[in-house]
Design a protein around this motif. Structure first.
Motif, PDB file in Angstrom:
ATOM      1  N   ASN A  78       0.821  -1.210   0.000  1.00  0.00           N
ATOM      2  CA  ASN A  78       0.000   0.000   0.000  1.00  0.00           C
ATOM      3  C   ASN A  78       0.859   1.265   0.000  1.00  0.00           C
ATOM      4  N   VAL A  79       1.977   1.234   0.739  1.00  0.00           N
ATOM      5  CA  VAL A  79       2.875   2.394   0.750  1.00  0.00           C
ATOM      6  C   VAL A  79       3.395   2.666  -0.656  1.00  0.00           C
ATOM      7  N   LEU A  80       3.904   1.617  -1.311  1.00  0.00           N
ATOM      8  CA  LEU A  80       4.486   1.799  -2.640  1.00  0.00           C
ATOM      9  C   LEU A  80       3.428   2.188  -3.664  1.00  0.00           C
ATOM     10  N   ARG A  81       2.235   1.641  -3.524  1.00  0.00           N
ATOM     11  CA  ARG A  81       1.189   1.889  -4.504  1.00  0.00           C
ATOM     12  C   ARG A  81       0.623   3.294  -4.384  1.00  0.00           C
ATOM     13  N   HIS A  82       0.418   3.768  -3.141  1.00  0.00           N
ATOM     14  CA  HIS A  82      -0.283   5.029  -2.945  1.00  0.00           C
ATOM     15  C   HIS A  82       0.648   6.213  -2.646  1.00  0.00           C
ATOM     16  N   ALA A  83       1.804   5.944  -2.064  1.00  0.00           N
ATOM     17  CA  ALA A  83       2.705   7.042  -1.699  1.00  0.00           C
ATOM     18  C   ALA A  83       3.987   7.055  -2.507  1.00  0.00           C
ATOM     19  N   GLY A  84       4.293   5.905  -3.161  1.00  0.00           N
ATOM     20  CA  GLY A  84       5.525   5.838  -3.932  1.00  0.00           C
ATOM     21  C   GLY A  84       6.723   5.511  -3.057  1.00  0.00           C
ATOM     22  N   PRO A  85       7.919   5.720  -3.588  1.00  0.00           N
ATOM     23  CA  PRO A  85       9.148   5.384  -2.832  1.00  0.00           C
ATOM     24  C   PRO A  85       9.471   6.411  -1.763  1.00  0.00           C
ATOM     25  N   VAL A  86       8.702   6.381  -0.689  1.00  0.00           N
ATOM     26  CA  VAL A  86       8.894   7.321   0.415  1.00  0.00           C
ATOM     27  C   VAL A  86       9.571   6.604   1.583  1.00  0.00           C
ATOM     28  N   PRO A  87      10.121   7.327   2.545  1.00  0.00           N
ATOM     29  CA  PRO A  87      10.679   6.672   3.737  1.00  0.00           C
ATOM     30  C   PRO A  87       9.592   5.902   4.502  1.00  0.00           C
ATOM     31  N   VAL A  88       9.958   4.706   4.949  1.00  0.00           N
ATOM     32  CA  VAL A  88       9.011   3.825   5.642  1.00  0.00           C
ATOM     33  C   VAL A  88       9.652   3.364   6.937  1.00  0.00           C
ATOM     34  N   SER A  89       8.839   3.330   7.975  1.00  0.00           N
ATOM     35  CA  SER A  89       9.285   2.804   9.266  1.00  0.00           C
ATOM     36  C   SER A  89       8.500   1.526   9.555  1.00  0.00           C
ATOM     37  N   GLU A 112       3.768  -2.669  12.986  1.00  0.00           N
ATOM     38  CA  GLU A 112       3.480  -1.264  12.710  1.00  0.00           C
ATOM     39  C   GLU A 112       4.285  -0.825  11.491  1.00  0.00           C
ATOM     40  N   VAL A 113       3.580  -0.186  10.564  1.00  0.00           N
ATOM     41  CA  VAL A 113       4.220   0.369   9.371  1.00  0.00           C
ATOM     42  C   VAL A 113       3.763   1.816   9.257  1.00  0.00           C
ATOM     43  N   ARG A 114       4.756   2.741   9.160  1.00  0.00           N
ATOM     44  CA  ARG A 114       4.459   4.173   9.057  1.00  0.00           C
ATOM     45  C   ARG A 114       5.112   4.739   7.798  1.00  0.00           C
ATOM     46  N   ASN A 115       4.462   5.712   7.213  1.00  0.00           N
ATOM     47  CA  ASN A 115       5.027   6.418   6.065  1.00  0.00           C
ATOM     48  C   ASN A 115       4.379   7.789   5.936  1.00  0.00           C
ATOM     49  N   PRO A 116       5.061   8.748   5.321  1.00  0.00           N
ATOM     50  CA  PRO A 116       4.458  10.067   5.109  1.00  0.00           C
ATOM     51  C   PRO A 116       3.204   9.951   4.243  1.00  0.00           C
ATOM     52  N   ASP A 151       0.678  12.662  13.908  1.00  0.00           N
ATOM     53  CA  ASP A 151       1.889  13.263  13.350  1.00  0.00           C
ATOM     54  C   ASP A 151       1.776  13.505  11.849  1.00  0.00           C
ATOM     55  N   GLY A 152       0.596  13.225  11.292  1.00  0.00           N
ATOM     56  CA  GLY A 152       0.420  13.427   9.858  1.00  0.00           C
ATOM     57  C   GLY A 152       0.978  12.308   9.008  1.00  0.00           C
ATOM     58  N   GLU A 153       1.251  11.167   9.595  1.00  0.00           N
ATOM     59  CA  GLU A 153       1.741  10.005   8.850  1.00  0.00           C
ATOM     60  C   GLU A 153       0.619   8.972   8.707  1.00  0.00           C
ATOM     61  N   TRP A 154       0.771   8.155   7.693  1.00  0.00           N
ATOM     62  CA  TRP A 154      -0.140   7.013   7.539  1.00  0.00           C
ATOM     63  C   TRP A 154       0.393   5.857   8.372  1.00  0.00           C
ATOM     64  N   ARG A 155      -0.469   5.298   9.209  1.00  0.00           N
ATOM     65  CA  ARG A 155      -0.026   4.270  10.154  1.00  0.00           C
ATOM     66  C   ARG A 155      -0.903   3.040  10.030  1.00  0.00           C
ATOM     67  N   VAL A 156      -0.256   1.915   9.875  1.00  0.00           N
ATOM     68  CA  VAL A 156      -0.929   0.611   9.938  1.00  0.00           C
ATOM     69  C   VAL A 156      -0.410  -0.103  11.177  1.00  0.00           C
ATOM     70  N   HIS A 157      -1.325  -0.471  12.060  1.00  0.00           N
ATOM     71  CA  HIS A 157      -0.917  -1.109  13.320  1.00  0.00           C
ATOM     72  C   HIS A 157      -1.798  -2.331  13.567  1.00  0.00           C
TER      73      HIS A 157
END
Length: 410
Positions: free
Chosen positions: A332-343, A356-360, A395-401
C-alpha cells in the motif's frame, strides 16, 4: 389418451423399477435363511411360510442394527438399487442417502426401523412375486380345460375358456405392487438412512472450511502478486527515469527477484488447490520479513526496520499471517505514496505480536476504508483474535498497526 398410457407404462421402461424390485426381493433372504434354521418352516402350508419368513429374522435384524457398519452397507445398497441414474461419487452424494456408519443411538434406531420396513415390504412383495405368476399359469391351465390345484392357491375344479381373460390380471397387479413398493422404499430411505444432524453439521463445516480456504488463497494471491506487480512497476518507472545503466541493472535484478518470489507463491497456491499434492510448498513467515524490506528498498523506499523478540519461535498461523500483513502494508505504501521513507516495527513478546508500518501521507491520499488489501488485513487480524487499524495519525503520517495475541496459541 396417449399421455395417460405413456404415464402408466413409463415405469416399466425404467431400469430403476427392476433394481428396486430386486432390492425388495433381497429383503426376504434373511427370513428364508432363518426358515432353514427353524425346523418345520417350509413344511407349513399356504401363507404360513411367508408369515414365518417375515417374523423369524426380526430379532436378528434388531441386533444387526446395533452394528455401526450395517447402516453403511444399507446406505450403499439403497443408493445403488433405489436411486436412478449414474452412481458416481458425486451422484451418490446427491441422493440424500448416507453411507456413514451409525454414530449415535438415534442412528441405530433409524437403522433398525429401516431393516424392519424392508422386511415388512420385501416379504409380501416376494410372496406375490412367487404366487401371482403361478396364479396366471393356473388361469392359463384352466382356460385350456385342465383342472389346477397349486400349493397355496385355491383349486380350479371347473375349467373354462373364460379364464383366459384373467391370465394377465395377476401380472398387472404384481407390476403395480412392485412399482408402488419401490417408490415407497426410495422415499423411506431418504428419511431413515438420510444424513443425521451430526453428519449434516460435519458436511456444512467441511464446506465452510473449503470456502474459507479458497478465500484465504484469494487473499494470499492478492497480497503476493499485488506486491510483486507494484514493485515491478515502480522499478521499471524508476529505471526509465534515471537513465543510468547501473541503476537499470539493479532495478532489473530487483524485478527478477520479486517475480521469482511471486511465482513461488503462485505455485504454492495452485498446489493447495490440487487435491493430489499432499505437501505444498511452505508459506513465508515473519522470519523471512527481511526479503520484504529489501524489496521495498529496491523499489526506492528508505526502510527503517526494528525487529525484536523471538520471531522464529512464533506460532505458525500468527507468523504466516503477520508476514502477509506486513507485505500488504508495504504494498500500500508503494502503490499510494511511492518510494517514500518507511518505518517498520515488528515486535514479539510472550503475550502478543505487534506490527506497525508508518510512512508520510501522499499528496492525494486514498480513502482509508477503500481497498481489498486493508480490508483483508483487518480480516486476518480478527481471525487470529487480534485487531488491526489503518489511517492517519496525529503526526500526519499514515499508520498501519496490528496486535495479535499469542498467549492462547502457545
Amino acid at each position: 389418451m396417449s399421455f395417460s398410457l405413456s404415464t402408466v407404462f413409463r415405469p416399466l421402461t425404467r431400469a430403476v423399477t427392476y433394481t428396486r424390485w430386486l432390492h425388495q426381493l433381497i429383503a426376504s433372504v434373511a427370513g428364508t435363511l432363518a426358515g432353514f434354521v427353524h425346523g418345520g418352516t417350509f413344511r407349513s402350508t399356504g401363507m404360513e411360510v411367508w408369515l414365518w419368513i417375515a417374523v423369524l429374522p426380526v430379532p436378528v435384524l434388531l441386533t444387526a442394527a446395533l452394528i455401526p457398519a450395517v447402516r453403511r452397507v444399507e446406505g450403499l445398497q439403497a443408493q445403488l438399487l433405489l436411486t436412478p441414474g449414474p452412481h458416481g461419487p458425486e451422484e451418490r452424494a446427491g441422493t440424500g442417502i448416507s453411507t456413514s456408519p451409525s454414530l449415535s443411538w438415534r442412528d441405530r434406531g433409524r437403522t433398525a426401523g429401516w431393516l424392519l420396513l424392508r422386511l415388512a415390504v420385501g416379504v409380501p412383495v416376494s410372496a406375490l412375486t412367487v404366487q401371482l405368476p403361478v396364479l396366471s399359469f393356473a388361469f392359463l391351465q384352466a382356460a385350456a380345460g385342465h383342472r389346477t390345484h397349486f400349493r397355496g392357491l385355491p383349486a380350479i375344479d371347473a375349467p373354462h375358456g373364460w379364464y383366459a381373460l384373467l391370465v394377465p390380471l395377476p401380472l398387472v397387479v404384481l407390476l403395480a405392487v412392485a412399482v408402488w413398493a419401490g417408490s415407497l422404499m426410495a422415499a423411506a430411505a431418504g428419511r431413515l438412512l438420510g444424513p443425521s444432524a451430526a453428519e449434516r453439521l460435519a458436511v456444512l463445516e467441511a464446506r465452510t472450511e473449503r470456502i474459507l480456504e479458497h478465500n484465504r488463497l484469494a487473499q494470499e494471491l492478492h497480497d503476493s502478486i499485488g506486491h510483486a506487480l507494484t514493485v515491478t512497476v515502480l522499478q521499471a518507472g524508476a529505471a526509465r527515469a534515471a537513465g543510468s545503466p547501473e541503476f537499470t541493472d539493479r532495478a532489473l535484478a530487483a524485478v527478477e527477484e520479486t517475480g521469482r518470489q511471486a511465482l513461488t507463491d503462485l505455485e504454492r497456491a495452485l498446489r493447495l488447490l490440487r487435491e493430489d499434492v499432499p505437501h505444498p510448498a511452505a508459506r513465508p513467515v515473519l522470519a523471512d520479513a527481511e526479503r520484504l524490506l529489501e524489496s521495498a528498498r529496491a523499489a526506492g523506499s528508505t526502510v527503517r526496520a526494528e525487529l525484536s523478540g523471538p520471531l522464529a519461535a512464533l506460532p505458525g498461523p500468527v507468523s504466516r499471517e503477520g508476514y502477509r500483513m506486513v507485505q500488504e502494508a508495504l504494498t500500500n505504501v508503494l502503490r499510494h505514496a511511492g518510494p517514500v521513507p518507511v518505518s517498520v516495527r515488528i515486535a514479539a513478546d510472550a503475550d502478543a505480536l505487534e506490527l506497525e508500518v508508518r510512512n508520510p501521507m501522499p499528496a492525494s491520499p486514498a480513502p482509508a476504508a477503500v481497498g481489498r488489501g486493508l480490508r483483508g488485513l483487518r480480516e486476518r487480524a480478527v481471525l487470529l483474535g487480534g485487531k488491526a487499524v489503518a489511517g492517519p495519525d496525529e503526526d500526519g503520517e499514515w499508520r498501519v498497526h496490528a496486535r495479535l495475541p499469542l498467549a492462547r496459541l502457545r
